[in-house]
Motif scaffolding. Sequence first.
Motif, short mmCIF file in Angstrom:
data_model
loop_
_atom_site.label_atom_id
_atom_site.label_comp_id
_atom_site.label_asym_id
_atom_site.label_seq_id
_atom_site.Cartn_x
_atom_site.Cartn_y
_atom_site.Cartn_z
N PHE A 1 0.93 -1.25 -0.05
CA PHE A 1 0.01 -0.05 0.09
C PHE A 1 0.91 1.28 0.05
O PHE A 1 0.20 2.42 -0.17
N GLY A 2 2.20 1.11 0.01
CA GLY A 2 2.97 2.36 -0.02
C GLY A 2 2.58 3.38 1.08
O GLY A 2 2.66 3.31 2.32
N ASP A 3 2.54 4.56 0.62
CA ASP A 3 2.20 5.73 1.55
C ASP A 3 1.16 5.69 2.06
O ASP A 3 0.79 6.23 3.23
N LEU A 4 -0.13 4.97 1.58
CA LEU A 4 -1.31 5.05 2.33
C LEU A 4 -0.96 4.15 3.74
O LEU A 4 -1.82 4.34 4.72
N ALA A 5 0.16 3.13 3.83
CA ALA A 5 0.40 2.80 5.25
C ALA A 5 0.56 3.66 6.11
O ALA A 5 0.26 3.49 7.36
N TYR A 6 1.39 4.72 5.76
CA TYR A 6 1.54 6.04 6.62
C TYR A 6 0.20 6.73 6.89
O TYR A 6 0.14 7.52 7.88
N GLU A 7 -0.45 6.94 5.77
CA GLU A 7 -1.37 8.14 5.84
C GLU A 7 -2.67 7.54 6.55
O GLU A 7 -3.48 8.72 6.85
N GLU A 8 -3.10 6.21 6.43
CA GLU A 8 -4.13 5.74 7.04
C GLU A 8 -3.97 4.54 7.92
O GLU A 8 -4.45 3.48 7.64
N PRO A 9 -3.53 5.00 9.05
CA PRO A 9 -3.33 3.92 10.18
C PRO A 9 -4.55 3.37 10.47
O PRO A 9 -4.64 2.13 11.11
N HIS A 10 -5.59 4.03 10.46
CA HIS A 10 -7.09 3.60 10.95
C HIS A 10 -7.43 2.27 10.15
O HIS A 10 -8.65 1.76 10.38
N ASN A 11 -6.86 2.13 8.74
CA ASN A 11 -7.28 1.16 7.90
C ASN A 11 -6.38 -0.11 7.65
O ASN A 11 -6.42 -0.80 6.88
N HIS A 12 -5.26 0.09 8.54
CA HIS A 12 -4.53 -1.13 8.74
C HIS A 12 -5.22 -2.52 8.67
O HIS A 12 -4.56 -3.30 8.11
N GLU A 13 -6.03 -2.74 9.58
CA GLU A 13 -6.55 -3.88 9.72
C GLU A 13 -7.42 -4.29 8.36
O GLU A 13 -7.36 -5.56 7.88
#
Length: 85
Positions: A16-28
């Motif tokens: 997920f690239g940058d989304l991993a940093y930008e959206e921690p609420h979506n990690h699960e």
Amino acid sequence: MSDITDEEWHLLKEHFGDLAYEEPHNHERYLATIRGLQQVQAGEVEGIDDVIADVDAIIGLAELDRGESVDLDDVVTKAKAILDQ
């Protein structure tokens, strides 16, 4: 950042690239998607419907674990998906 392992963090960054940093609420949700894709690649599931049911079950459990308010119909659907596994 959410409570994840180093291995899970590596998977998130890889897929997920940058989304991993930008959206921690979506990690699960992202991890559930990655696991579903891994199951398809490994031939562990027959179709995308199985993957979607697994992802929904994982997301539903995470929501309930966090104490989020969910609709009763959603809880029943998610519980059935878990039992079907």
